[in-house]
Design an enzyme around this catalytic site. Sequence first.
Site, PDB file in Angstrom:
ATOM      1  N   ASN A  12       0.871  -1.183   0.000  1.00 60.92           N
ATOM      2  CA  ASN A  12       0.000   0.000   0.000  1.00 60.92           C
ATOM      3  C   ASN A  12       0.905   1.229   0.000  1.00 60.92           C
ATOM      4  OD1 ASN A  12      -1.869   1.976   0.420  1.00 60.92           O
ATOM      5  ND2 ASN A  12      -2.670   1.142   2.340  1.00 60.92           N
ATOM      6  N   ARG A  91      -2.640  -2.152  -3.372  1.00 57.08           N
ATOM      7  CA  ARG A  91      -3.851  -1.371  -3.140  1.00 57.08           C
ATOM      8  C   ARG A  91      -3.815  -0.141  -4.056  1.00 57.08           C
ATOM      9  NH1 ARG A  91      -5.987   1.275   2.476  1.00 57.08           N
ATOM     10  NH2 ARG A  91      -7.951   1.976   1.611  1.00 57.08           N
ATOM     11  N   HIS A 180     -13.231   2.663   0.166  1.00 54.91           N
ATOM     12  CA  HIS A 180     -13.268   1.603   1.195  1.00 54.91           C
ATOM     13  C   HIS A 180     -13.922   0.330   0.636  1.00 54.91           C
ATOM     14  CE1 HIS A 180     -13.371   4.758   4.665  1.00 54.91           C
ATOM     15  NE2 HIS A 180     -12.118   4.350   4.447  1.00 54.91           N
ATOM     16  N   ARG A 241     -11.535  15.167   7.886  1.00 54.86           N
ATOM     17  CA  ARG A 241     -12.348  15.541   6.705  1.00 54.86           C
ATOM     18  C   ARG A 241     -13.751  15.940   7.146  1.00 54.86           C
ATOM     19  NH1 ARG A 241     -11.161  10.125   3.401  1.00 54.86           N
ATOM     20  NH2 ARG A 241      -9.425   9.751   4.791  1.00 54.86           N
ATOM     21  N   GLY A 331     -11.421   1.124  13.017  1.00 56.02           N
ATOM     22  CA  GLY A 331     -10.889   1.387  14.366  1.00 56.02           C
ATOM     23  C   GLY A 331     -11.948   1.878  15.344  1.00 56.02           C
ATOM     24  N   GLU A 385      -8.526  -5.521   5.230  1.00 59.38           N
ATOM     25  CA  GLU A 385      -8.368  -5.213   3.811  1.00 59.38           C
ATOM     26  C   GLU A 385      -7.191  -5.972   3.202  1.00 59.38           C
ATOM     27  OE1 GLU A 385      -8.836  -1.063   5.178  1.00 59.38           O
ATOM     28  OE2 GLU A 385      -9.479  -0.674   3.131  1.00 59.38           O
TER      29      GLU A 385
HETATM   30  P1  AMP Z   1      -8.474   3.223  11.650  1.00 56.37           P
HETATM   31  O1  AMP Z   1      -8.305   4.336  10.657  1.00 56.37           O
HETATM   32  O2  AMP Z   1      -9.458   2.181  11.198  1.00 56.37           O
HETATM   33  O3  AMP Z   1      -7.177   2.659  12.129  1.00 56.37           O
HETATM   34  O4  AMP Z   1      -9.164   3.891  12.966  1.00 56.37           O
HETATM   35  C1  AMP Z   1      -8.536   4.905  13.688  1.00 56.37           C
HETATM   36  C2  AMP Z   1      -9.563   5.506  14.646  1.00 56.37           C
HETATM   37  O5  AMP Z   1     -10.018   4.486  15.544  1.00 56.37           O
HETATM   38  C3  AMP Z   1      -8.995   6.634  15.505  1.00 56.37           C
HETATM   39  O6  AMP Z   1      -9.922   7.704  15.560  1.00 56.37           O
HETATM   40  C4  AMP Z   1      -8.900   5.989  16.870  1.00 56.37           C
HETATM   41  O7  AMP Z   1      -9.032   6.912  17.921  1.00 56.37           O
HETATM   42  C5  AMP Z   1     -10.090   5.043  16.838  1.00 56.37           C
HETATM   43  N1  AMP Z   1      -9.986   4.044  17.909  1.00 56.37           N
HETATM   44  C6  AMP Z   1      -9.085   3.059  18.052  1.00 56.37           C
HETATM   45  N2  AMP Z   1      -9.277   2.406  19.238  1.00 56.37           N
HETATM   46  C7  AMP Z   1     -10.318   3.034  19.861  1.00 56.37           C
HETATM   47  C8  AMP Z   1     -11.002   2.853  21.101  1.00 56.37           C
HETATM   48  N3  AMP Z   1     -10.642   1.903  21.957  1.00 56.37           N
HETATM   49  N4  AMP Z   1     -12.036   3.681  21.385  1.00 56.37           N
HETATM   50  C9  AMP Z   1     -12.413   4.652  20.541  1.00 56.37           C
HETATM   51  N5  AMP Z   1     -11.803   4.870  19.347  1.00 56.37           N
HETATM   52  C10 AMP Z   1     -10.781   4.083  19.006  1.00 56.37           C
END
Ligand code: AMP
Length: 410
Positions: A12, A91, A180, A241, A331, A385
């Site tokens: 990626n 990707r 996505h 965003r 996340g 992914e």
């Molecule tokens: P991603 O882009 O899928 O890696 O997601 C990142 C987002 O997931 C960020 O805003 C993190 O703060 C959120 N995140 C990860 N762990 C937690 C958690 N335990 N509680 C709330 N948000 C989380």
Amino acid sequence: MASSATRVLVINCGSSSLKFSVLPLQENTPVFSGLAERLGQPEASMTFVEAQGEKTTLVLDEPSHRCALSLLFSQLTRLNMLGSLCAIGHRVAHGGSEFTHSVLLTPETVDKIRRVSPLAPLHNPANLIGIEAALALLPELPQVAVFDTAFHQTMPPEAYTYAIPLEFQQRYQIRRYGFHGTSHRYIAAEAVAYLQLDPAHHGILIAHLGNGSSVCAVKNGRSVDTSMGMTPLEGLVMGTRCGDLDLGAAAWLAKCTGQSIESLCHLANTQCGLLGLSGLSSDCRTLQAACEKGVPRARLAIEVMVHRLARHLGGHLAALDRLDALIFTGGIGENSVLVRELTVRRLAVFGLRLDEQKNLAIRGGQSGVISAPGSPVIAVIPTNEEKMIAEDAAAIAGGRQATLLPANHF
Ligand code: AMP
């Protein structure tokens, strides 16, 4: 292809980074992974993580994607892994209307990717750098492009058409593409398998919530609507965003601040969303902690995000003729008990209700059903992914067509 070749290298490439993982087929976790950062700057480095979690960081001789890939290939040789690869999966952000599936990389397909690249000027050129460097370094290995947009190519015209003079769609390819797609496709297949849905008759809403977020309505394995548009800016409130924004408000903001369209677009992508609302952070965890301490802007940021999310989920229901499941992933979707609770509370009109205890229990990469009895199913399913890209790359390298909705083989 040697019969011992049973792993896929997933790449990626971002404009200043290169993420990779080596995934054995039939497994969910990589045996080797890593990240090259600050490519293009003097302090570029690359970190490698081995299966046991051992980390090594190396300085790159030259801060280029090509140099990062050469270093990666020499590490793969050192670990005796190069011979175990059956394919490389890349990707690619934008496939335009050109790509409805993942494809084998040939001079013709690389050329087509280059032709659609103006649609994603920040992402596709970086993806192409990685593709061209990998093809030059390992020309014998089948390499496959997997597009973030491909899954949404099944959207009907009424879902992908902007209400602007129709000539512009033809002339400039201005339409909604959605992103996505690799995650939504993976989750749709997982949901069918996990919840034992009928592959030919189902309706699923997916909320992929991370730094970038989107909703997707899936009818019988096909994307029929999604919240991101021509670019990944449309739709939900994200980390940095703004998502949906009245063009009139944007024009007024540009006038008030004397900004060009380019700089406004940059602002909308990098300074808005949770960060702009809270003035504190783009990270949901930080905002949740601030909410608990009673910081009003952090609370407002989360409430605006959740309101928009519930509005999109409700709107996307209109693209389905039945609702079998609402799935949270990404996340935030996989971990935030609070965001799931606040969102579902706003969807009570559709009969959706959470089981508080089950919601509390599911986080940290677990799958689980979190709905209350009598509610349509609400579940959390972690996305992967890389796994989807690896599956497609292996299928295409092995001469099989990557399926739109993979069979229950996860
Ligand atoms: P991603 O882009 O899928 O890696 O997601 C990142 C987002 O997931 C960020 O805003 C993190 O703060 C959120 N995140 C990860 N762990 C937690 C958690 N335990 N509680 C709330 N948000 C989380």
